[in-house]
Motif scaffolding. Sequence first.
Motif, mmCIF file in Angstrom:
data_model
loop_
_atom_site.group_PDB
_atom_site.id
_atom_site.type_symbol
_atom_site.label_atom_id
_atom_site.label_comp_id
_atom_site.label_asym_id
_atom_site.label_seq_id
_atom_site.Cartn_x
_atom_site.Cartn_y
_atom_site.Cartn_z
ATOM 1 N N GLY A 10 0.812 -1.217 0.000
ATOM 2 C CA GLY A 10 0.000 0.000 0.000
ATOM 3 C C GLY A 10 0.843 1.264 0.000
ATOM 4 O O GLY A 10 0.559 2.227 -0.720
ATOM 5 N N PHE A 11 1.930 1.265 0.796
ATOM 6 C CA PHE A 11 2.778 2.452 0.894
ATOM 7 C C PHE A 11 3.559 2.688 -0.398
ATOM 8 O O PHE A 11 3.674 3.816 -0.871
ATOM 9 N N THR A 12 4.100 1.614 -0.985
ATOM 10 C CA THR A 12 4.835 1.803 -2.240
ATOM 11 C C THR A 12 3.899 2.233 -3.365
ATOM 12 O O THR A 12 4.305 2.982 -4.255
ATOM 13 N N PHE A 13 2.636 1.803 -3.313
ATOM 14 C CA PHE A 13 1.678 2.313 -4.298
ATOM 15 C C PHE A 13 1.502 3.820 -4.125
ATOM 16 O O PHE A 13 1.509 4.576 -5.104
ATOM 17 N N VAL A 14 1.348 4.259 -2.873
ATOM 18 C CA VAL A 14 1.202 5.697 -2.604
ATOM 19 C C VAL A 14 2.440 6.458 -3.077
ATOM 20 O O VAL A 14 2.340 7.535 -3.676
ATOM 21 N N GLN A 15 3.617 5.898 -2.836
ATOM 22 C CA GLN A 15 4.858 6.532 -3.288
ATOM 23 C C GLN A 15 4.913 6.598 -4.810
ATOM 24 O O GLN A 15 5.332 7.612 -5.388
ATOM 25 N N ALA A 16 4.495 5.510 -5.474
ATOM 26 C CA ALA A 16 4.500 5.489 -6.944
ATOM 27 C C ALA A 16 3.498 6.491 -7.506
ATOM 28 O O ALA A 16 3.753 7.139 -8.525
ATOM 29 N N GLN A 17 2.378 6.618 -6.824
ATOM 30 C CA GLN A 17 1.367 7.584 -7.247
ATOM 31 C C GLN A 17 1.927 9.003 -7.149
ATOM 32 O O GLN A 17 1.761 9.813 -8.067
ATOM 33 N N GLN A 18 2.617 9.286 -6.056
ATOM 34 C CA GLN A 18 3.220 10.609 -5.882
ATOM 35 C C GLN A 18 4.355 10.827 -6.875
ATOM 36 O O GLN A 18 4.444 11.877 -7.510
ATOM 37 N N ARG A 19 5.217 9.821 -7.042
ATOM 38 C CA ARG A 19 6.381 9.942 -7.928
ATOM 39 C C ARG A 19 5.975 10.109 -9.389
ATOM 40 O O ARG A 19 6.647 10.809 -10.154
ATOM 41 N N SER A 20 4.861 9.492 -9.787
ATOM 42 C CA SER A 20 4.411 9.542 -11.186
ATOM 43 C C SER A 20 3.460 10.697 -11.457
ATOM 44 O O SER A 20 2.968 10.848 -12.579
ATOM 45 N N GLY A 21 3.159 11.499 -10.442
ATOM 46 C CA GLY A 21 2.195 12.576 -10.630
ATOM 47 C C GLY A 21 0.774 12.065 -10.788
ATOM 48 O O GLY A 21 -0.030 12.621 -11.539
ATOM 49 N N GLY A 22 0.457 10.983 -10.068
ATOM 50 C CA GLY A 22 -0.891 10.421 -10.112
ATOM 51 C C GLY A 22 -1.182 9.575 -11.328
ATOM 52 O O GLY A 22 -2.347 9.330 -11.659
ATOM 53 N N LYS A 23 -0.131 9.067 -11.988
ATOM 54 C CA LYS A 23 -0.328 8.328 -13.235
ATOM 55 C C LYS A 23 -0.120 6.828 -13.088
ATOM 56 O O LYS A 23 0.330 6.164 -14.014
ATOM 57 N N VAL A 24 -0.456 6.289 -11.929
ATOM 58 C CA VAL A 24 -0.466 4.842 -11.768
ATOM 59 C C VAL A 24 -1.852 4.413 -11.310
ATOM 60 O O VAL A 24 -2.566 5.176 -10.648
ATOM 61 N N ILE A 25 -2.229 3.196 -11.697
ATOM 62 C CA ILE A 25 -3.577 2.702 -11.416
ATOM 63 C C ILE A 25 -3.497 1.329 -10.756
ATOM 64 O O ILE A 25 -2.934 0.394 -11.335
ATOM 65 N N PRO A 26 -4.047 1.164 -9.536
ATOM 66 C CA PRO A 26 -4.096 -0.160 -8.930
ATOM 67 C C PRO A 26 -5.239 -0.956 -9.573
ATOM 68 O O PRO A 26 -6.366 -0.470 -9.638
ATOM 69 N N LEU A 27 -4.931 -2.150 -10.042
ATOM 70 C CA LEU A 27 -5.955 -2.942 -10.743
ATOM 71 C C LEU A 27 -6.669 -3.927 -9.828
ATOM 72 O O LEU A 27 -7.891 -3.932 -9.729
ATOM 73 N N VAL A 28 -5.895 -4.781 -9.187
ATOM 74 C CA VAL A 28 -6.476 -5.851 -8.357
ATOM 75 C C VAL A 28 -5.662 -6.018 -7.088
ATOM 76 O O VAL A 28 -4.499 -5.622 -7.018
ATOM 77 N N GLN A 29 -6.297 -6.609 -6.100
ATOM 78 C CA GLN A 29 -5.605 -6.982 -4.867
ATOM 79 C C GLN A 29 -6.136 -8.333 -4.434
ATOM 80 O O GLN A 29 -7.190 -8.787 -4.909
ATOM 81 N N ARG A 30 -5.405 -8.997 -3.577
ATOM 82 C CA ARG A 30 -5.923 -10.233 -3.005
ATOM 83 C C ARG A 30 -7.101 -9.893 -2.105
ATOM 84 O O ARG A 30 -7.151 -8.803 -1.525
ATOM 85 N N GLU A 31 -8.018 -10.799 -1.982
ATOM 86 C CA GLU A 31 -9.138 -10.569 -1.079
ATOM 87 C C GLU A 31 -8.618 -10.293 0.336
ATOM 88 O O GLU A 31 -9.175 -9.465 1.064
ATOM 89 N N GLU A 32 -7.512 -10.952 0.686
ATOM 90 C CA GLU A 32 -6.906 -10.786 2.007
ATOM 91 C C GLU A 32 -6.399 -9.361 2.237
ATOM 92 O O GLU A 32 -6.275 -8.917 3.389
#
Length: 289
Positions: free
Chosen positions: A91-113
Motif C-alpha cells: 500500500g505504501f509503495t503504491f502511494v509513493q509510486a502515485q506521488q512519484r508519477s504525478g498520479g499516473k499509476v492505477i491499482p488494478l487488483v488486490q488479493r481478497e486478504e
Amino acid sequence: MPNDTRLTRRTLLAAAALFTAAARGQDASRVFRITAIPDESPTELARKAAPLVKYLEHRLGTKVEYTPVTDYAAAVEAMANQQVDLAWFGGFTFVQAQQRSGGKVIPLVQREEDEKFRSVFITTVDGIKALADLKGKTFSFGSQSSTSGHLMPRSFLLAAGVDPDRDMKRVAYSGAHDATVAAVASGKVDAGALNISVWDKLVADKKVDPAKVRVFYTTPTYFDYNWTVHAGMPAAQRERVAKAFLDLNKSTPEGREILDLQRATRFVPTRAENYKGIEAAARNAGLLK
C-alpha cells in the motif's frame, strides 16, 4: 469496372490481413515486464513469479518476463518511468509510486486478504507482552518503504504512545519480512514487526518455531498490497490484465498453484481511494512529504 471493383476489394482484404498479421507479430515480440517489491528473499520472489509469468503469457498472448529489483524504491522508479508494465506494490509503495508519477499509476487488483490486512509484532523476550514494553528495547522493522513491515507498525506504535526513534534503545531495518524474523529469532534484536501473511507461511513451513518466537501483538486491519499499472497502458490492455487475475480460481491446478504461491484466496478489483488511509498514516508518521 466490376473486375476493378473485385480487384480493389481483394487488395484491401489482403492489405488488412497483412496489417493484422504484422500487429500480431509486434504483440508477440513485445515483452511484458512485471516486477515486485523485494519483501522476501530473491529466490522466494522468483519462485512465486514463475507460474504467474507462464499464465500471463497465455492470457495476454505476449512474452512476459519477471524483472527483479534491488529495493522498494527501485520498484517505484521502474513503474513511474514505465520500465515495467505491472508491479506488485504494498500500500505504501503504491502511494509513493502515485506521488512519484504525478498520479499516473492505477491499482488494478488486490488479493481478497488485502482488504483486511494486518501486521504482527514478534519477540523472544519474556518481558515483552504489549507495545508499551518495547520502550528501551532493540527493534527491527522490515524495509523503510514497507507498509506492513514499517509504516503501519510505526503508526500503531505512535498511537500507543511509543515513538520508536525516541523511546527504543535501537531501531534497525532488516529489508524484508523473513529477515526480520531471522533477526528476532537469532537475538540480534528484542522484537520486530512484519506482515501476517509471511509470518503464517513461515510457521506453516516450519521455518520458525512459534513456541520460541511468539506474536505478542496483532494490529487492526488496513488495505495493503495490489498489482499496479501505469496510466499510459491502453484501457483495453488494462482490462485484459485485470481479467486474467480476476479469472484465477482454485478449481484448476494452474489457478490453485498461482493463488497458493501468492497466498491468496482470490483476486478482487481495487481502486486508488482504498489507499487514502495508508497515505494519511504515512503523512502522520512523517514518511511522506
